[in-house]
Design an enzyme around this catalytic site. Structure first.
Site, mmCIF file in Angstrom:
data_model
loop_
_atom_site.group_PDB
_atom_site.id
_atom_site.type_symbol
_atom_site.label_atom_id
_atom_site.label_comp_id
_atom_site.label_asym_id
_atom_site.label_seq_id
_atom_site.Cartn_x
_atom_site.Cartn_y
_atom_site.Cartn_z
ATOM 1 N N ALA A 47 0.808 -1.232 0.000
ATOM 2 C CA ALA A 47 0.000 0.000 0.000
ATOM 3 C C ALA A 47 0.841 1.281 0.000
ATOM 4 O O ALA A 47 0.299 2.361 0.213
ATOM 5 C CB ALA A 47 -1.011 0.043 1.138
ATOM 6 N N ALA A 48 2.145 1.169 -0.259
ATOM 7 C CA ALA A 48 2.959 2.394 -0.374
ATOM 8 C C ALA A 48 2.415 3.254 -1.519
ATOM 9 O O ALA A 48 2.196 4.458 -1.367
ATOM 10 C CB ALA A 48 4.413 2.026 -0.649
ATOM 11 N N GLY A 49 2.175 2.610 -2.657
ATOM 12 C CA GLY A 49 1.644 3.334 -3.814
ATOM 13 C C GLY A 49 0.233 3.838 -3.563
ATOM 14 O O GLY A 49 -0.118 4.957 -3.956
ATOM 15 N N ASP A 50 -0.581 3.027 -2.906
ATOM 16 C CA ASP A 50 -1.968 3.438 -2.621
ATOM 17 C C ASP A 50 -1.985 4.663 -1.711
ATOM 18 O O ASP A 50 -2.779 5.596 -1.903
ATOM 19 C CB ASP A 50 -2.741 2.305 -1.941
ATOM 20 C CG ASP A 50 -2.855 1.075 -2.816
ATOM 21 O OD1 ASP A 50 -2.751 1.221 -4.049
ATOM 22 O OD2 ASP A 50 -3.027 -0.030 -2.264
#
Ligand code: RIB
Length: 306
Positions: free
Chosen positions: A251-254
């Site tokens: 979820a880094a990108g999210d």
């Protein structure tokens, strides 16, 4: 001004397996710890936007099961408007199996369930809600036909469309025409354009490819290297990442995309500062285990920014 953000996307329950290292094909290894967490790219992005202060609504679907009820409850508790989340009687709530190694890297397998069974019929009267919206954000864990239909309605209402082409797959060509900002990571960008991302000229070539297909603004996330952006007027730059020791990069990108949608000015005049904020949010998210549980609040991001 508070941004009004609509997320069209997936809702999953994540099963997280912490391991020392990833298994080889055919190998059995021991799991150090097992846990569950709310997730799904769409749901994570919605919570990231809401925790950073945006007014967020969600278009999605869950199954008629306990996981679905819990996920809708979790989104509502995070101030996400859930009135557009359908309950699918025929398909289960989406789920993901996530393996996280000692370096915080992950492998993810996703069961689409109700997410993948969404249909265009779910968008009836959406234009009324879009009329008061600044940004609509979608990913690729829900059907592209539904995203395309929503983006067409959004264009009519002058809502800015943001596509996160994850997980990477072939795109409907028309979807590119209706996208205002594309946010892939370097792998997704290379897969879509056929141009590998390794230096500034190659990133500009990627952005040029997207522009030729109708997308004026490109933001490529590069993990530890930071974020490269090219705006509609050709302005471009690399915003360096914050150095941290990741525990779990899920979820880094999210988190980046949700936080960005909460900070980006609807006139798109503040790319660099919005990217800096979103990178700080993402750098905090990777320091905690699990997708949604590790997404920071605005005050935590602002404190870390100093
Ligand atoms: O981007 C992370 C997410 O991908 C996880 O929460 C998982 O559910 C998958 O959708």
């Amino acid at each position: 001004m508070v941004n009004r953000v609509m997320i069209l996307g997936s809702i999953n329950v994540d099963s997280i397996y912490q391991v020392t290292r990833f298994p080889q094909p055919g190998e059995t290894i021991a799991v150090k710890q097992k846990s569950y967490a709310p997730g799904g790219k769409g749901a994570n992005q919605a919570v990231a936007a809401a925790r950073s202060g945006a007014k967020v609504s969600f278009v999605g679907a869950v199954g008629a099961d306990n996981d679905g009820q819990e996920m809708v409850k979790t989104l509502a508790e995070n101030n996400v408007d859930t009135s557009r989340i359908a309950v699918d009687p025929d398909n289960g709530t989406g789920s993901a199996v996530i393996t996280v190694d000692e370096n915080g890297q992950n492998d993810i397998m996703v069961y689409g369930g109700a997410n993948q069974a969404m249909s265009v019929a779910q968008l009836s009267n959406l234009e009324q809600e879009l009329a008061g919206t600044d940004f609509i954000v979608a990913q690729l864990e829900t059907p592209q036909e539904v995203t395309l239909a929503a983006f067409k309605l959004a264009r009519q209402q002058n809502v800015i469309t943001i596509l996160n082409p994850a997980p990477a797959t072939e795109l409907l060509p028309e979807l590119l025409e209706y996208t205002d900002i594309i946010i892939p990571n370097e792998t997704e960008s290379s897969l879509l354009t056929g141009i590998s991302v390794n230096d500034e000229p190659s990133m500009l070539q990627n952005a040029k490819f997207f522009k030729a297909h109708g997308i004026k603004n490109t933001i490529i996330t590069l993990g530890e290297q930071g974020v490269f952006y090219v705006t509609a007027d050709g302005h471009h730059g690399l915003v360096p990442a914050f150095k941290v020791n990741p525990v779990d990069t899920t979820a880094a990108g999210d988190t980046f995309i949700g936080a960005l949608s909460s900070q980006l000015s609807p006139n798109l005049g503040n790319f660099e500062s919005a990217i800096t904020y979103a990178q700080r949010a993402s750098s905090l998210a990777v320091q905690g285990m699990g997708a949604m549980p590790s997404i920071p609040l605005a005050e935590e991001v602002e404190k870390a920014l100093g």
